[in-house]
Motif scaffolding. Sequence first.
Motif, PDB file in Angstrom:
ATOM      1  N   TYR A   1       0.544  -1.095   0.134  1.00 31.50           N
ATOM      2  CA  TYR A   1       0.285   0.228   0.220  1.00 31.50           C
ATOM      3  C   TYR A   1       0.892   1.225   0.271  1.00 31.50           C
ATOM      4  N   ILE A   2      -0.394   2.545  -0.442  1.00 33.34           N
ATOM      5  CA  ILE A   2       0.599   3.542  -0.166  1.00 33.34           C
ATOM      6  C   ILE A   2       0.331   4.575   1.514  1.00 33.34           C
ATOM      7  N   ASP A   3       1.547   4.412   1.936  1.00 28.35           N
ATOM      8  CA  ASP A   3       1.598   5.612   3.032  1.00 28.35           C
ATOM      9  C   ASP A   3       1.262   6.976   3.472  1.00 28.35           C
ATOM     10  N   MET A   4       0.765   7.765   4.278  1.00 28.24           N
ATOM     11  CA  MET A   4       0.490   9.232   4.406  1.00 28.24           C
ATOM     12  C   MET A   4       2.246  10.013   4.057  1.00 28.24           C
ATOM     13  N   ASN A   5       2.899   8.998   3.132  1.00 26.17           N
ATOM     14  CA  ASN A   5       4.198  10.267   3.274  1.00 26.17           C
ATOM     15  C   ASN A   5       4.504   9.923   1.303  1.00 26.17           C
ATOM     16  N   GLY A   6       3.042   8.842   0.670  1.00 29.52           N
ATOM     17  CA  GLY A   6       3.429   8.797  -0.516  1.00 29.52           C
ATOM     18  C   GLY A   6       4.289   7.533  -0.982  1.00 29.52           C
ATOM     19  N   MET A   7       4.919   7.390  -0.059  1.00 30.31           N
ATOM     20  CA  MET A   7       6.044   5.987  -0.134  1.00 30.31           C
ATOM     21  C   MET A   7       5.443   4.918  -0.289  1.00 30.31           C
ATOM     22  N   PRO A   8       5.035   3.268  -1.021  1.00 34.56           N
ATOM     23  CA  PRO A   8       4.778   2.169  -0.699  1.00 34.56           C
ATOM     24  C   PRO A   8       5.803   1.443   0.392  1.00 34.56           C
ATOM     25  N   VAL A   9       5.440   0.786   0.367  1.00 29.78           N
ATOM     26  CA  VAL A   9       4.724  -0.110   1.839  1.00 29.78           C
ATOM     27  C   VAL A   9       4.492  -1.672   1.612  1.00 29.78           C
ATOM     28  N   ILE A  10       5.362  -2.743   1.959  1.00 29.91           N
ATOM     29  CA  ILE A  10       5.435  -4.157   1.337  1.00 29.91           C
ATOM     30  C   ILE A  10       5.600  -4.115   3.035  1.00 29.91           C
ATOM     31  N   GLN A  11       3.970  -5.532   3.370  1.00 30.39           N
ATOM     32  CA  GLN A  11       4.116  -6.443   4.356  1.00 30.39           C
ATOM     33  C   GLN A  11       4.502  -7.915   3.812  1.00 30.39           C
ATOM     34  N   ASN A  12       5.116  -8.735   4.521  1.00 28.24           N
ATOM     35  CA  ASN A  12       5.383  -9.737   4.272  1.00 28.24           C
ATOM     36  C   ASN A  12       4.394 -10.949   5.930  1.00 28.24           C
ATOM     37  N   TYR A  13       3.223 -11.643   5.074  1.00 30.52           N
ATOM     38  CA  TYR A  13       2.964 -12.275   6.108  1.00 30.52           C
ATOM     39  C   TYR A  13       3.340 -13.782   5.501  1.00 30.52           C
ATOM     40  N   LYS A  14       3.877 -14.643   6.328  1.00 25.88           N
ATOM     41  CA  LYS A  14       3.965 -15.943   6.476  1.00 25.88           C
ATOM     42  C   LYS A  14       3.090 -17.092   7.075  1.00 25.88           C
ATOM     43  N   LEU A  15       3.095 -17.997   6.970  1.00 23.97           N
ATOM     44  CA  LEU A  15       2.228 -18.816   7.821  1.00 23.97           C
ATOM     45  C   LEU A  15       3.565 -19.874   8.336  1.00 23.97           C
ATOM     46  N   SER A  16       3.354 -19.653   9.996  1.00 28.97           N
ATOM     47  CA  SER A  16       4.516 -20.438  10.595  1.00 28.97           C
ATOM     48  C   SER A  16       4.741 -21.706  11.027  1.00 28.97           C
ATOM     49  N   LEU A  17       4.458 -22.843  10.437  1.00 26.16           N
ATOM     50  CA  LEU A  17       4.375 -24.174  11.284  1.00 26.16           C
ATOM     51  C   LEU A  17       4.799 -24.460  11.979  1.00 26.16           C
ATOM     52  N   GLU A  18       5.817 -24.047  12.739  1.00 29.16           N
ATOM     53  CA  GLU A  18       6.038 -23.956  14.116  1.00 29.16           C
ATOM     54  C   GLU A  18       4.894 -24.626  15.576  1.00 29.16           C
ATOM     55  N   LYS A  19       5.296 -24.765  15.918  1.00 26.72           N
ATOM     56  CA  LYS A  19       4.343 -25.351  16.936  1.00 26.72           C
ATOM     57  C   LYS A  19       4.848 -25.113  18.386  1.00 26.72           C
ATOM     58  N   GLU A  20       3.646 -24.461  19.039  1.00 27.12           N
ATOM     59  CA  GLU A  20       4.515 -23.764  20.374  1.00 27.12           C
ATOM     60  C   GLU A  20       4.768 -24.906  21.097  1.00 27.12           C
ATOM     61  N   PRO A  21       5.807 -24.395  21.823  1.00 29.96           N
ATOM     62  CA  PRO A  21       6.667 -25.036  22.921  1.00 29.96           C
ATOM     63  C   PRO A  21       5.716 -26.042  24.076  1.00 29.96           C
ATOM     64  N   VAL A  22       5.973 -26.692  24.429  1.00 31.27           N
ATOM     65  CA  VAL A  22       5.498 -27.694  25.539  1.00 31.27           C
ATOM     66  C   VAL A  22       6.142 -26.952  26.688  1.00 31.27           C
ATOM     67  N   PRO A  23       4.977 -26.619  27.745  1.00 30.86           N
ATOM     68  CA  PRO A  23       6.117 -26.379  29.219  1.00 30.86           C
ATOM     69  C   PRO A  23       6.499 -27.375  29.958  1.00 30.86           C
ATOM     70  N   LYS A  24       7.829 -27.089  30.170  1.00 30.84           N
ATOM     71  CA  LYS A  24       8.365 -28.123  31.201  1.00 30.84           C
ATOM     72  C   LYS A  24       7.596 -28.606  32.458  1.00 30.84           C
ATOM     73  N   ARG A  25       7.833 -29.774  32.614  1.00 30.02           N
ATOM     74  CA  ARG A  25       7.560 -30.493  33.603  1.00 30.02           C
ATOM     75  C   ARG A  25       8.464 -30.875  34.158  1.00 30.02           C
ATOM     76  N   TYR A  26       8.304 -30.212  35.548  1.00 33.75           N
ATOM     77  CA  TYR A  26       9.788 -30.638  36.262  1.00 33.75           C
ATOM     78  C   TYR A  26       9.792 -32.217  37.249  1.00 33.75           C
ATOM     79  N   ALA A  27       9.763 -33.186  37.758  1.00 37.36           N
ATOM     80  CA  ALA A  27       9.567 -34.161  38.367  1.00 37.36           C
ATOM     81  C   ALA A  27      10.205 -33.809  39.377  1.00 37.36           C
ATOM     82  N   ASP A  28       9.475 -34.093  40.932  1.00 37.95           N
ATOM     83  CA  ASP A  28       9.727 -34.104  42.335  1.00 37.95           C
ATOM     84  C   ASP A  28      10.812 -35.482  42.263  1.00 37.95           C
ATOM     85  N   ALA A  29      11.526 -35.423  43.845  1.00 34.40           N
ATOM     86  CA  ALA A  29      12.526 -36.103  43.896  1.00 34.40           C
ATOM     87  C   ALA A  29      11.898 -37.476  44.329  1.00 34.40           C
ATOM     88  N   GLU A  30      10.825 -37.455  44.910  1.00 35.39           N
ATOM     89  CA  GLU A  30      10.029 -38.939  45.023  1.00 35.39           C
ATOM     90  C   GLU A  30      10.231 -40.002  43.329  1.00 35.39           C
TER      91      GLU A  30
END
Length: 149
Positions: free
Chosen positions: A87-116
């Motif tokens: 698109y053209i911004d208010m100053n008359g300059m072209p602006v290009i935005q990039n949208y990329k599909l992210s295939l990365e999964k959210e990291p699973v939160p770490k669960r720590y085991a107790d000593a027992e």
Amino acid sequence: MYGINPYAPVNPAMAGVTQQRLANYQSQMPQMPTYQAQQFAPQPPMPLMMKGRTVASLDEVKAAQIDLDGSLTYFPCPADSCIYAKYIDMNGMPVIQNYKLSLEKEPVPKRYADAELVEALQQKVNSLERYVKGETVNANESVDNDANV
């Protein structure tokens, strides 16, 4: 002048002649069709269309001509698996935005085991190792209950 109609015929006999002339004049005029107000049914709104086209690279997006009204123009790029928006911004300059599909999964939160829990798992592994070696008959037998210890 006062109370007298200047357009009224002076002689009552002339009244018939005047009416006849008026009728002749009206008959000579072309008849105009009468128009009636038409009822228009409301039409559904037009679906909004997105502006854009498929491109092969970012260079093609940079060179593309777009509207100067500031509206977004979309350029899907199958080669890069992304969508560019320009698109053209208010100053008359072209602006290009990039949208990329992210295939990365959210990291699973770490669960720590107790000593027992860790100690119980270690005992279970030791018991299974002895069973595999043939030292014990039952693999589910706990290490604490083992007579050989």
